[in-house]
Design an enzyme around this catalytic site. Sequence first.
Site, PDB file in Angstrom:
ATOM      1  N   CYS A  92       0.679  -1.377  -0.042  1.00 52.45           N
ATOM      2  CA  CYS A  92      -0.035   0.163   0.009  1.00 52.45           C
ATOM      3  C   CYS A  92       1.063   1.283  -0.138  1.00 52.45           C
ATOM      4  CB  CYS A  92      -0.941   0.094   1.184  1.00 52.45           C
ATOM      5  SG  CYS A  92      -2.279   1.228   0.859  1.00 52.45           S
ATOM      6  N   HIS A 207      -3.572  -5.701   2.352  1.00 50.31           N
ATOM      7  CA  HIS A 207      -3.355  -5.735   3.955  1.00 50.31           C
ATOM      8  C   HIS A 207      -3.737  -7.140   4.097  1.00 50.31           C
ATOM      9  CE1 HIS A 207      -2.069  -1.507   4.280  1.00 50.31           C
ATOM     10  NE2 HIS A 207      -3.294  -1.356   3.756  1.00 50.31           N
TER      11      HIS A 207
HETATM   12  N1  GLN Z   1      -1.848   6.913   2.557  1.00 49.32           N
HETATM   13  C1  GLN Z   1      -2.372   6.197   1.480  1.00 49.32           C
HETATM   14  C2  GLN Z   1      -3.488   6.160   0.749  1.00 49.32           C
HETATM   15  O1  GLN Z   1      -4.592   6.518   1.600  1.00 49.32           O
HETATM   16  C3  GLN Z   1      -1.871   4.450   1.893  1.00 49.32           C
HETATM   17  C4  GLN Z   1      -2.772   3.924   2.833  1.00 49.32           C
HETATM   18  C5  GLN Z   1      -2.310   2.793   3.444  1.00 49.32           C
HETATM   19  O2  GLN Z   1      -1.114   2.521   3.395  1.00 49.32           O
HETATM   20  N2  GLN Z   1      -3.383   1.889   3.671  1.00 49.32           N
HETATM   21  O3  GLN Z   1      -3.527   5.806  -0.209  1.00 49.32           O
END
Ligand code: GLN
EC number: 6.3.5.13
Length: 259
Positions: A92, A207
């Site tokens: 992510c 995740h």
């Molecule tokens: N901050 C990033 C987004 O919202 C990554 C979020 C995350 O790692 N889940 O795209």
Amino acid sequence: MTSLQIGLILPDILGTYGDDGNALVLRQRARMRGHEAEIVPIKLGEPVPDSLDVYTLGGGEDTAQILAAEHLIADGGLTRAAAAKRPILAICAGLQVLGESFRASGRVVDGVGLIDATTASMTERAIGEVATEPTKAGITAELTEPLTGFENHMGATILGPAAQPLGTLTRGTGNADTAAILDLSDRAVQRGAEGAVQGSVIATYMHGPVLARNPQLADLLLAKAMGVALSELEPLNIPAINQLRTERFNASEPPRSQR
Ligand code: GLN
């Protein structure tokens, strides 16, 4: 083989979504096969050794991922590790940080440049279960099992020609909801793409932690770290993982208001 060294990169700022579990899964699956393995946490401000056997980066919030990108670019260790073809798993925010650039906190930020990808913003946050069929691109050629995870991001990641998706979506938003990209609409968006594979880097929005849900992907990374083929790793029969996978592939989505 000496003890397998698993780099856990910036757990202090890229540890928001439980992705530290990926390093635990790698260590456990190595140990269950009789290999010594240890996790080497690298915190913000610390140099990233370029000699570890495998590296993991997790998700994080926008401000955290800006700090992560700045540190990894200034340090250069992870870039040298990638040049030496050491396997790297990025989740992510980790995916976005390893790209060419990403948008966070209202500005465009330089990424580490290990993945030919740019991340723009979507109008709505993508939250929920994701499932894909592996593309078998590059170093993921040996993957055969469908992949499962959950996503929670605002990023729309558009891959350039040097990167290929990790999976083809059967469920979820993945790299981009093509209808909801706020900017960069001039770049061709791959439909149904999830994650990225380039050189020794495997990146995904999943995740879960993704390696807890996808033991074959965990073993692929272990095999690459050990310099053997995936088929050479002794199988581990853990019924709870099969149960978890069945449950997640069949999970119904809660209404948007309850997410
Ligand atoms: N901050 C990033 C987004 O919202 C990554 C979020 C995350 O790692 N889940 O795209």
